[in-house]
Design an enzyme around this catalytic site. Structure first.
Site, PDB file in Angstrom:
ATOM      1  N   GLU A   1      21.167  -5.102 -12.154  1.00  0.00           N
ATOM      2  CA  GLU A   1      19.997  -4.980 -11.281  1.00  0.00           C
ATOM      3  C   GLU A   1      19.270  -3.661 -11.518  1.00  0.00           C
ATOM      4  O   GLU A   1      18.031  -3.602 -11.446  1.00  0.00           O
ATOM      5  CB  GLU A   1      20.429  -5.129  -9.828  1.00  0.00           C
ATOM      6  CG  GLU A   1      20.856  -6.564  -9.498  1.00  0.00           C
ATOM      7  CD  GLU A   1      21.487  -6.698  -8.129  1.00  0.00           C
ATOM      8  OE1 GLU A   1      20.977  -7.488  -7.327  1.00  0.00           O
ATOM      9  OE2 GLU A   1      22.507  -6.015  -7.868  1.00  0.00           O
TER      10      GLU A   1
ATOM     11  N   GLU B   1      28.175 -11.599  -8.749  1.00  0.00           N
ATOM     12  CA  GLU B   1      28.428 -11.431  -7.312  1.00  0.00           C
ATOM     13  C   GLU B   1      29.018 -12.668  -6.637  1.00  0.00           C
ATOM     14  O   GLU B   1      29.959 -12.527  -5.825  1.00  0.00           O
ATOM     15  CB  GLU B   1      27.138 -11.003  -6.593  1.00  0.00           C
ATOM     16  CG  GLU B   1      26.776  -9.529  -6.765  1.00  0.00           C
ATOM     17  CD  GLU B   1      25.972  -9.262  -8.021  1.00  0.00           C
ATOM     18  OE1 GLU B   1      25.443  -8.155  -8.149  1.00  0.00           O
ATOM     19  OE2 GLU B   1      25.900 -10.165  -8.893  1.00  0.00           O
TER      20      GLU B   1
END
Length: 268
Positions: A122, A142
């Site tokens: 990210e 995740e």
């Protein structure tokens, strides 16, 4: 060079070099590292002499392995607040990686030297360019640990990849190689690890040939216009265009062209 405990920070020739320095945990980020990176990026944004940043990770294994889950679990057990509600001692917000959520109009180049997973991926997605070493790998795993890519990954990845490719990565946590990332246009260039820094510096030097004000206004306009109709986005550009037309750089560019010399940019 300014050395924090978890970040190496150096500025030279209008370039800010930011290195996440936790190689023993693949540059995963815990609360203290996020606080330091927030301070570093705030300094970069505020410094009128710093025009481009290069973000990388220490060592050869990882750019950033994302959130330090062990440190997070230990902090949660102690009853500490999650990152989303943390502040520094001055009451200012602390951003993940110092960058996620921070408004930064200046260009940032991610020099991805190895694993960029979870929040590390990210961070790279939040940068404007990605230069990857041949060994670099990317993933948003995740969901495999009961989390979601809430630091922008769920939104930036579909903006930067074809939707089905992005969804395939988001819903499975699969890895993407540097070569695959380049194939899909996610990475600007793939190079051997030993050439990673020089390649990032070459891209930075090419940016520095341009007016820093023009570059900042371009970045702001592009990001503000994503997902908006062209006419609406162009209408919103007018205030930025007024700033440009009133600037010293706007006068310097044509003058240098006529005088057949390199422009002397001021960034204002």
């Amino acid at each position: 060079m300014t050395n924090y405990q978890y970040v190496l920070y150096e500025k030279k020739d209008h370039i800010a070099y930011i290195t996440i320095n936790r190689p023993e945990v693949m540059n995963a980020l815990h609360a203290a590292a996020n606080q330091e990176l927030t301070a570093v990026f705030r300094d970069f944004v505020a410094d009128e002499g710093a025009w481009v940043a290069i973000l990388t990770g220490a060592g050869e294994r990882a750019f950033c392995a994302g959130n330090d889950l062990k440190a997070t679990a230990e902090a949660t057990a102690r009853g500490e607040a999650p990152l989303t509600s943390r502040q520094n001692q001055n009451g200012e917000p602390v951003y993940f990686g110092g960058l996620i959520g921070l408004h930064c109009p200046k260009p940032i180049i991610a020099a991805v030297n190895g694993v960029a997973a979870g929040g590390g991926f990210e961070l790279a997605l939040a940068c404007d360019l990605i230069i990857a070493a041949e060994q670099a790998r990317f993933a948003l795993p995740e969901p495999r640990v009961g989390l979601i890519a809430a630091a922008g990954g769920m939104h930036r990845l579909p903006q930067q990849l074809p939707l089905k490719i992005a969804m395939g990565l988001l819903l499975t946590g699969k890895w993407l190689s540097a070569q695959e990332a380049a194939h899909y246009g996610l990475v600007n260039e793939v190079v051997p690890l030993g050439r990673l820094r020089e390649t990032a510096e070459r891209w930075a030097a090419e940016i520095l040939e341009c007016s820093p004000l023009s570059v900042r206004l371009t970045k702001e306009s592009v990001l503000a216009g994503l997902g908006r109709p062209i006419e609406e986005a162009m209408a919103a550009d007018q205030e930025r265009l007024r700033l440009l037309l009133a600037s010293e750089d706007f006068r310097e560019g044509p003058r240098a062209f006529v005088e057949k010399r390199k422009p002397q940019w001021k960034g204002r």
